[in-house]
Design an enzyme around this catalytic site. Structure first.
Site, PDB file in Angstrom:
ATOM      1  N   ARG A 293      17.915  54.507  33.870  1.00  0.00           N
ATOM      2  CA  ARG A 293      18.810  55.756  34.554  1.00  0.00           C
ATOM      3  C   ARG A 293      18.366  56.938  33.881  1.00  0.00           C
ATOM      4  O   ARG A 293      18.408  57.943  34.775  1.00  0.00           O
ATOM      5  CB  ARG A 293      20.412  55.209  34.114  1.00  0.00           C
ATOM      6  CG  ARG A 293      21.270  56.221  34.871  1.00  0.00           C
ATOM      7  CD  ARG A 293      22.672  56.004  34.147  1.00  0.00           C
ATOM      8  NE  ARG A 293      23.070  54.709  34.318  1.00  0.00           N
ATOM      9  CZ  ARG A 293      23.627  53.967  35.186  1.00  0.00           C
ATOM     10  NH1 ARG A 293      24.105  54.686  36.281  1.00  0.00           N
ATOM     11  NH2 ARG A 293      23.880  52.763  35.116  1.00  0.00           N
ATOM     12  N   CYS A 361      30.848  50.679  58.821  1.00  0.00           N
ATOM     13  CA  CYS A 361      32.154  50.216  59.536  1.00  0.00           C
ATOM     14  C   CYS A 361      32.849  49.401  58.410  1.00  0.00           C
ATOM     15  O   CYS A 361      32.974  48.393  58.273  1.00  0.00           O
ATOM     16  CB  CYS A 361      31.741  49.204  60.421  1.00  0.00           C
ATOM     17  SG  CYS A 361      33.246  48.904  61.467  1.00  0.00           S
ATOM     18  N   GLU A 362      33.373  50.278  57.497  1.00  0.00           N
ATOM     19  CA  GLU A 362      34.000  49.871  56.361  1.00  0.00           C
ATOM     20  C   GLU A 362      34.669  51.269  55.491  1.00  0.00           C
ATOM     21  O   GLU A 362      34.316  52.194  55.532  1.00  0.00           O
ATOM     22  CB  GLU A 362      32.736  49.343  55.189  1.00  0.00           C
ATOM     23  CG  GLU A 362      33.335  48.827  54.029  1.00  0.00           C
ATOM     24  CD  GLU A 362      33.018  47.404  53.869  1.00  0.00           C
ATOM     25  OE1 GLU A 362      32.385  46.742  54.788  1.00  0.00           O
ATOM     26  OE2 GLU A 362      33.277  46.888  53.038  1.00  0.00           O
TER      27      GLU A 362
HETATM   28  C1  LIG Z   1      17.653  44.428  30.132  1.00  0.00           C
HETATM   29  C2  LIG Z   1      18.092  45.747  30.484  1.00  0.00           C
HETATM   30  N1  LIG Z   1      17.197  46.787  30.080  1.00  0.00           N
HETATM   31  C3  LIG Z   1      17.315  47.883  30.415  1.00  0.00           C
HETATM   32  C4  LIG Z   1      18.037  48.312  31.296  1.00  0.00           C
HETATM   33  C5  LIG Z   1      17.977  49.830  32.003  1.00  0.00           C
HETATM   34  O1  LIG Z   1      19.486  50.391  31.804  1.00  0.00           O
HETATM   35  P1  LIG Z   1      19.525  51.781  32.007  1.00  0.00           P
HETATM   36  O2  LIG Z   1      19.184  52.234  33.265  1.00  0.00           O
HETATM   37  O3  LIG Z   1      20.919  52.125  31.550  1.00  0.00           O
HETATM   38  O4  LIG Z   1      18.924  52.757  30.991  1.00  0.00           O
HETATM   39  C6  LIG Z   1      18.988  47.517  31.781  1.00  0.00           C
HETATM   40  C7  LIG Z   1      20.079  47.823  32.707  1.00  0.00           C
HETATM   41  O5  LIG Z   1      21.086  48.006  32.528  1.00  0.00           O
HETATM   42  C8  LIG Z   1      18.877  45.993  31.571  1.00  0.00           C
HETATM   43  O6  LIG Z   1      19.606  45.247  31.942  1.00  0.00           O
HETATM   44  N1  LIG Z   2      23.351  48.989  39.047  1.00  0.00           N
HETATM   45  C1  LIG Z   2      24.231  49.588  37.870  1.00  0.00           C
HETATM   46  C2  LIG Z   2      23.460  49.380  36.520  1.00  0.00           C
HETATM   47  C3  LIG Z   2      22.896  47.912  36.345  1.00  0.00           C
HETATM   48  C4  LIG Z   2      21.792  48.226  34.925  1.00  0.00           C
HETATM   49  C5  LIG Z   2      21.055  46.923  35.040  1.00  0.00           C
HETATM   50  N2  LIG Z   2      21.397  46.053  34.117  1.00  0.00           N
HETATM   51  C6  LIG Z   2      24.195  50.995  38.165  1.00  0.00           C
HETATM   52  O1  LIG Z   2      24.403  51.568  39.219  1.00  0.00           O
HETATM   53  O2  LIG Z   2      25.176  51.665  37.461  1.00  0.00           O
END
Ligand SMILES: Cc1ncc(COP(=O)(O)O)c(C=O)c1O
Ligand SMILES: N[C@@H](CCCC[NH3+])C(=O)O
Length: 432
Positions: A293, A361-362
Site C-alpha cells: 500500500r 444495484c446496491e
Molecule cells: C504477507 C503480507 N505481506 C505484505 C502485505 C502488504 O501489506 P501492505 O499493503 O499493507 O503494505 C500483506 C498485506 O497485508 C501481507 O499479507
Molecule cells: N485489501 C485490504 C488490505 C489487505 C492486505 C493484504 N493482506 C485493503 O484494501 O485495505
C-alpha cells in the site's frame, strides 16, 4: 483534498497529475479511469531505499504485489530494483509475462495449490514462504519430484493485535496466517524443514496487518519476534539468518489518519533489531520488508464522470458516478474514507455536502460517504484520491461492469498499462 505526489492545479482550475490535465485524461481514455503517478511511486520506493538501510544488517525490499499489479507495474518494480511478493498463480503469471527475474520473487499464500507451486518451481522461483505443515510436505515432495532446491521462510504468527480494521489484521491468535510462535511443536516443525534435502530454512516471516499508522505496533512485533528467535536458538538450536518483517505501513487517506513517519519507523525498526540482537548475543544477518500500500496508494487517483445528482426526501444529496463499488470496494468493505475533488472545479469554493454513490444495484455502493465539494453538475470529472492500492487489484465485474483502464502518467506523458474491458471481455468465458 490533499494534493499527493505531482498533483497540481493548472491555470484553468483543473487538477493535473504528472503535468497532465486530468480532464484531458478523462476525455482521452474515458472514465472511470485509474491514473497512476509514476514519479510518486518512484519517490515512495526511494523513501524505503533510504530508510531501510543499516550499516550492519543486509536489507531487502520486496513489493507486495497484491496492492496493485500489472505487467507494467512489474517492469517498474524491476527497474527500481525491488523484489516481488506474489500470492497466487495469477500474480506469478503476471510477473512471468513481465520477465520478472524469478530469483527475486517470493511466493506467499496460506493455501498454495499444487498447480501454483509447480508454476512457481518451473519458472525458477526459489523463495517460498511456507504457511503450514501440509505445505512443508507438499513443497518437499514437489522439489523432490522436480529435483529442485528452494529457500524457505516459515511464516509465523506472533499473536499481535495491530491497531487497524479487524478484517486487515493478520497476526492475532486466531488469524488464518502462519504457525503460532506459541505452537508446542515448533522445534519439530522447524526440523521438518531443516531435515529436507531440497529446502533450506533461511528464517521466519511475519506480518501483523495492513494500514498500520502507529510505529508502536511495528516495534512490538519486533520485540516479540526477537524473543522468539532467541527462544528457538536455545530450544531448537536453530539460528535465524533472515527475518521478514512484513508490510503494513499505513498511509494518509483522510484527515482522520494520523500520518506514520515512515523514515523514523524504518530506522527505529532496524535499530530495535540491532539493539535486541546485541543484548541477547544473536545475529540476524538479513532483514526484509514487503510494503504494498505505502508504495502505490497515494500514487493512484480514480477519475469518474458525474451523471445524475439527486436530493433525497430524507435530505441527502447524491452525486452518481459512472463506477463505484466494482472499481473501489474498500468503502463498502472496510468503511474506508477517501478524499476527492471535482477535477474541473479545483478553485471553486466547496459549498455543498454530498455522498458519492456508484451505479451498482446496491445501496452500499458508496465511494465517499460525506464530502464537501463545489456544486456538481453532469459531466463534471470527479477525482478520488489515494486509490492506488487495493482498488484495481480488488475490482470486480459486479453488475457486469467493465473494469476501468489503468494509465501511467509521468512528465507530461501518459500511457495505458491496462486497457478498459470491453463488453466482449465481459462475456469471453461464457458458454452457451
Ligand atoms: C504477507 C503480507 N505481506 C505484505 C502485505 C502488504 O501489506 P501492505 O499493503 O499493507 O503494505 C500483506 C498485506 O497485508 C501481507 O499479507
Ligand atoms: N485489501 C485490504 C488490505 C489487505 C492486505 C493484504 N493482506 C485493503 O484494501 O485495505
Amino acid at each position: 483534498m490533499n494534493l499527493h505526489g505531482t498533483m497540481s492545479i493548472n491555470e484553468m482550475g483543473n487538477l493535473e497529475i504528472g503535468n497532465i490535465d486530468t480532464v484531458n485524461l478523462a476525455k482521452k481514455y474515458g472514465t472511470p479511469l485509474y491514473v497512476f503517478d509514476v514519479k510518486n511511486i518512484k519517490n515512495n520506493i526511494n523513501n524505503f531505499k533510504v530508510g531501510f538501510k543499516h550499516p550492519k544488517i543486509e536489507t531487502e525490499i520486496i513489493y507486495a504485489s497484491k496492492a496493485f499489479l500489472t505487467i507494467g507495474m512489474c517492469k517498474l518494480i524491476e527497474e527500481q530494483g525491488l523484489s516481488l511478493d506474489v500470492v497466487s498463480g495469477g500474480e506469478l503469471y503476471t510477473a512471468k509475462k513481465a520477465n520478472f527475474p524469478p530469483n527475486k520473487i517470493y511466493f506467499h499464500g496460506n493455501n498454495k495449490t499444487i498447480e501454483e507451486l509447480i508454476l512457481a518451481l518451473n519458472y525458477g522461483v526459489n523463495k517460498i514462504i511456507i504457511d503450514n505443515e501440509y505445505e512443508i510436505e507438499l513443497v518437499n515432495y514437489l522439489c523432490t519430484e522436480l529435483d529442485q532446491n528452494v529457500e524457505v521462510l516459515l511464516r509465523v504468527n506472533p499473536g499481535i493485535e495491530a491497531h487497524t480494521h479487524e478484517y486487515i489484521q493478520t497476526a492475532n491468535n486466531d488469524s488464518k496466517f502462519g504457525i503460532s510462535i506459541f505452537n508446542e511443536n515448533i522445534c519439530d516443525i522447524i526440523s521438518s524443514i531443516t531435515d529436507s534435502y531440497h529446502m533450506t530454512l533461511k528464517g521466519f516471516h511475519y506480518h501483523i496487518g495492513s494500514q498500520i499508522l502507529d510505529e508502536v505496533s511495528f516495534i512490538k512485533g519486533i520485540e516479540v519476534m526477537m524473543n522468539f528467535v532467541k527462544k528457538i536458538k536455545l530450544t531448537c538450536s536453530y539460528e535465524t539468518k533472515e527475518l521478514n518483517l512484513g508490510g503494513g505501513f499505513g498511509v494518509y487517506y483522510s484527515k482522520e489518519d494520523s500520518e506514520l513517519d515512515l523514515n523514523s519507523c524504518l530506522k527505529n525498526m532496524l535499530s530495535e533489531v540491532n539493539k535486541i540482537s546485541k543484548e541477547n548475543n544473536i545475529t540476524i544477518p538479513k532483514l526484509l520488508i514487503e510494503p504494498g500500500r505505502s508504495i502505490v496508494a497515494n500514487s493512484g487517483t480514480t477519475l469518474y464522470k458525474v451523471g445524475a445528482t439527486k436530493d433525497t426526501f430524507g435530505g441527502k444529496s447524491f452525486i452518481f458516478v459512472d463506477g463505484g463499488m466494482a472499481d473501489n470496494p474498500r468503502t463498502a468493505l472496510y468503511d474506508a474514507i477517501y478524499e476527492g475533488a471535482i477535477a474541473n472545479k479545483m478553485t471553486n469554493e466547496n459549498t455543498n455536502e454530498y455522498t458519492i454513490a456508484g451505479k451498482c444495484c446496491e445501496s452500499g455502493d458508496i465511494v465517499i460517504k460525506t464530502i464537501t465539494l463545489p456544486k456538481a453538475d453532469k459531466n463534471d470529472i470527479l477525482a478520488v484520491a489515494s486509490t492506488g492500492a487495493y482498488n484495481y487489484s480488488m475490482a470486480s465485474n459486479y453488475n457486469r461492469l467493465r473494469k476501468p483502464a489503468v494509465v501511467f502518467v509521468e512528465n507530461g506523458k501518459s500511457k495505458v498499462v491496462v486497457k478498459r474491458e470491453t463488453y466482449d471481455d465481459i462475456i469471453r468465458n461464457d458458454t452457451l
